[in-house]
Design a protein around this motif. Structure first.
Motif, short mmCIF file in Angstrom:
data_model
loop_
_atom_site.label_atom_id
_atom_site.label_comp_id
_atom_site.label_asym_id
_atom_site.label_seq_id
_atom_site.Cartn_x
_atom_site.Cartn_y
_atom_site.Cartn_z
N ALA A 139 10.10 66.23 64.46
CA ALA A 139 8.65 66.49 64.46
C ALA A 139 7.91 65.48 63.60
O ALA A 139 6.82 65.00 63.96
CB ALA A 139 8.39 67.91 63.96
N ARG A 140 8.48 65.16 62.45
CA ARG A 140 7.85 64.17 61.56
C ARG A 140 7.67 62.84 62.29
O ARG A 140 6.59 62.22 62.25
CB ARG A 140 8.70 63.95 60.31
CG ARG A 140 8.14 62.93 59.35
CD ARG A 140 9.16 62.54 58.30
NE ARG A 140 10.32 61.87 58.89
CZ ARG A 140 11.39 61.48 58.20
NH1 ARG A 140 11.48 61.74 56.90
NH2 ARG A 140 12.38 60.88 58.81
N TYR A 173 7.52 62.30 65.51
CA TYR A 173 6.52 62.45 66.56
C TYR A 173 5.11 62.45 65.97
O TYR A 173 4.19 61.81 66.50
CB TYR A 173 6.77 63.74 67.34
CG TYR A 173 5.86 63.92 68.52
CD1 TYR A 173 6.24 63.51 69.80
CD2 TYR A 173 4.59 64.50 68.38
CE1 TYR A 173 5.40 63.67 70.90
CE2 TYR A 173 3.75 64.67 69.47
CZ TYR A 173 4.17 64.24 70.72
OH TYR A 173 3.32 64.40 71.80
N THR A 174 4.93 63.17 64.87
CA THR A 174 3.62 63.25 64.22
C THR A 174 3.15 61.89 63.74
O THR A 174 1.97 61.53 63.88
CB THR A 174 3.67 64.24 63.05
OG1 THR A 174 4.02 65.54 63.55
CG2 THR A 174 2.35 64.33 62.32
N SER A 190 1.17 61.84 67.51
CA SER A 190 0.14 62.88 67.39
C SER A 190 -1.24 62.29 67.13
O SER A 190 -1.38 61.29 66.40
CB SER A 190 0.50 63.86 66.26
OG SER A 190 1.64 64.59 66.58
N TYR A 204 3.78 70.48 56.57
CA TYR A 204 5.05 69.75 56.43
C TYR A 204 5.64 69.94 55.03
O TYR A 204 6.86 70.05 54.87
CB TYR A 204 4.86 68.27 56.73
CG TYR A 204 5.03 67.96 58.21
CD1 TYR A 204 6.28 68.04 58.81
CD2 TYR A 204 3.94 67.58 59.00
CE1 TYR A 204 6.44 67.76 60.15
CE2 TYR A 204 4.09 67.31 60.34
CZ TYR A 204 5.35 67.40 60.92
OH TYR A 204 5.51 67.13 62.25
N MET A 217 2.48 69.09 65.58
CA MET A 217 2.67 67.95 66.49
C MET A 217 1.55 67.87 67.52
O MET A 217 1.15 66.79 67.93
CB MET A 217 4.02 68.05 67.20
CG MET A 217 5.22 67.76 66.33
SD MET A 217 6.76 67.59 67.26
CE MET A 217 6.99 69.25 67.87
N SER A 273 3.14 67.66 72.57
CA SER A 273 4.56 67.73 72.20
C SER A 273 5.31 68.79 73.00
O SER A 273 6.54 68.74 73.10
CB SER A 273 4.70 68.05 70.71
OG SER A 273 4.25 69.37 70.43
N ASN A 291 10.07 66.10 76.19
CA ASN A 291 10.36 65.92 74.77
C ASN A 291 11.57 66.76 74.32
O ASN A 291 12.33 66.33 73.45
CB ASN A 291 9.15 66.32 73.92
CG ASN A 291 8.04 65.30 73.99
OD1 ASN A 291 8.28 64.10 73.90
ND2 ASN A 291 6.81 65.77 74.14
#
Length: 393
Positions: free
Chosen positions: A249-250, A252-253, A257, A278, A343, A347, A352
């Motif tokens: 997720a980090r 992707y962000t 994002s 986060y 995200m 997402s 994904n």
């Protein structure tokens, strides 16, 4: 801390390399289900399947914590492989816990020499497989549900009830045994490559020397460690899934994002809301990781005591493992769900594959209710009484 293993440890270095290989097609394999045959081939080539077998029998003599941390590493990308890897070792050690020293030595030697992968058909609740004595062995008929790893196993740990006395017996047999049909019909929402479906027995013969010399009315503390092994595997799959989901997720962000229209920032990562979420998820995942490490040490300590393990030592380990299991499960459920909020909407597509983290954790946490483990910990805290050894504690 980035949840990295110490790659100066030779087995951890192999685990990291395998995790990277498993990650390449983890999303597609999750969608497909079925058998992770290529991944099993890589595991066998790595030598990791024998690391917990004592050195004198051809293994590496590593502690349980080594295997648990490796399974956790696999679960960062694939919960099924973390699950299968950990449960493999529980079955490898079944002869030690339920058989004679001679049976354990024989199983260890042959498993190490053959580089066997183990599955199980020893479901605790299912009274659906029965055996009758036939000569100096047994003949089994019926089925077992929830047989993790059976679809790719070389050998199985099995259990059945006597059709007259209802007494439970345990044994180890090859998956090639005549009359054994592995249905490979698992259709869970998660853990889709664990093969946790039905195995059917039709006049399956179990020889006398394959039956473990286990007597339920003569159980010693060390023989009650099976739940610790299984619960430890579960909680490390939870932790690995939380770590993997958070790291994915980090990335992707950071890379994809977009900031919310009313956020007032140009980059999504500059939004105070995103930073807070986060920060919270990382902190809780770190705490779950630390508890998991403490629980792994507790299992190592109990296992190292071997046949000399006392009831008090067993009880102390039970509390640490239960507490870690409950906390890891809740953190993993929260992390794998809340990452979508930070995200963003784009997402949440099947391409994904981020949903696999939540699905894997959700189905795995249902293995046994956290409520009862929490009560056990609370009862101990209030009274000092350890939980009585049982199927899940």
């Amino acid at each position: 801390m980035s949840f990295d293993l110490d790659v100066t440890h030779p087995y951890f270095a192999k685990a990291v390399a395998l995790r990277e290989a498993f990650a390449r097609d983890a999303v597609d394999r999750d969608k497909a289900g079925g058998k992770p045959l290529e991944q099993l081939r890589l595991l066998k080539e790595s030598g990791l399947l024998t690391i917990l077998i004592p050195r004198e029998y051809g293994g590496a003599g590593e502690p349980w914590s080594t295997a648990l941390k490796i399974g956790r590493e696999f679960a960062k990308v694939d919960g099924s492989l973390g699950h299968l890897f950990g449960y493999h070792f529980s079955s490898v050690h079944a002869a030690f816990l339920r058989g004679t020293p001679e049976q354990a030595a024989d199983i260890y030697r042959r498993s190490a020499a053959g580089n066997w992968f183990w599955g199980n058909t020893a479901n605790s609740f299912s009274k659906s497989l029965f055996g009758r004595r036939d000569g100096d062995g047994y003949v089994l008929n019926g089925f077992r549900p929830f047989t993790s790893g059976s679809h790719v196993a070389d050998y199985l740990q099995i259990a059945w009830e006597d059709h007259t006395t209802n007494e439970r017996s345990f044994a180890a047999i090859p998956t090639s045994r005549e009359g054994l049909r592995i249905e490979d019909d698992w259709d869970g929402i998660g853990q889709r490559q664990t093969g946790s479906g039905r195995v059917t027995y039709t006049d399956v013969r179990v020889h006398r020397d394959e039956v473990f010399a286990f007597k339920a009315d003569q159980v010693k503390p060390y023989q009650t460690l099976t739940p610790f092994q299984q619960q430890s595997v579960l909680l490390n799959v939870f932790v690995g899934s939380a770590q993997g989901a958070l790291l994915a997720a980090r990335d992707y962000t950071r890379d994809k994002s977009r900031p919310w229209v009313h956020s007032g920032v140009e980059k999504h990562i500059d939004d105070p809301w995103i930073k807070r979420v986060y920060g919270d998820l990382y902190t809780r995942t770190l705490a779950a990781t630390q508890l998991a490490d403490q629980a792994a040490q507790a299992l190592d300590d109990a296992w190292a005591r071997g046949r000399d393990l006392t009831e008090a030592e067993r009880g102390n380990a039970a509390i640490k493992i239960a507490a870690a299991n409950v906390f890891a499960g809740q953190v993993a459920l929260d992390v794998t769900s809340q990452i979508f909020e930070v995200m963003g909407a784009r997402s949440a597509t099947t391409a994904n594959g981020f949903d696999r983290f939540w699905r894997n954790v959700r189905i795995h946490t249902l293995h046994n209710p956290a409520e009862y483990k929490t009560r056990n910990v609370g009862h101990w805290f209030l009274t000092g009484d350890h939980p009585e050894p049982a199927t899940f504690q």
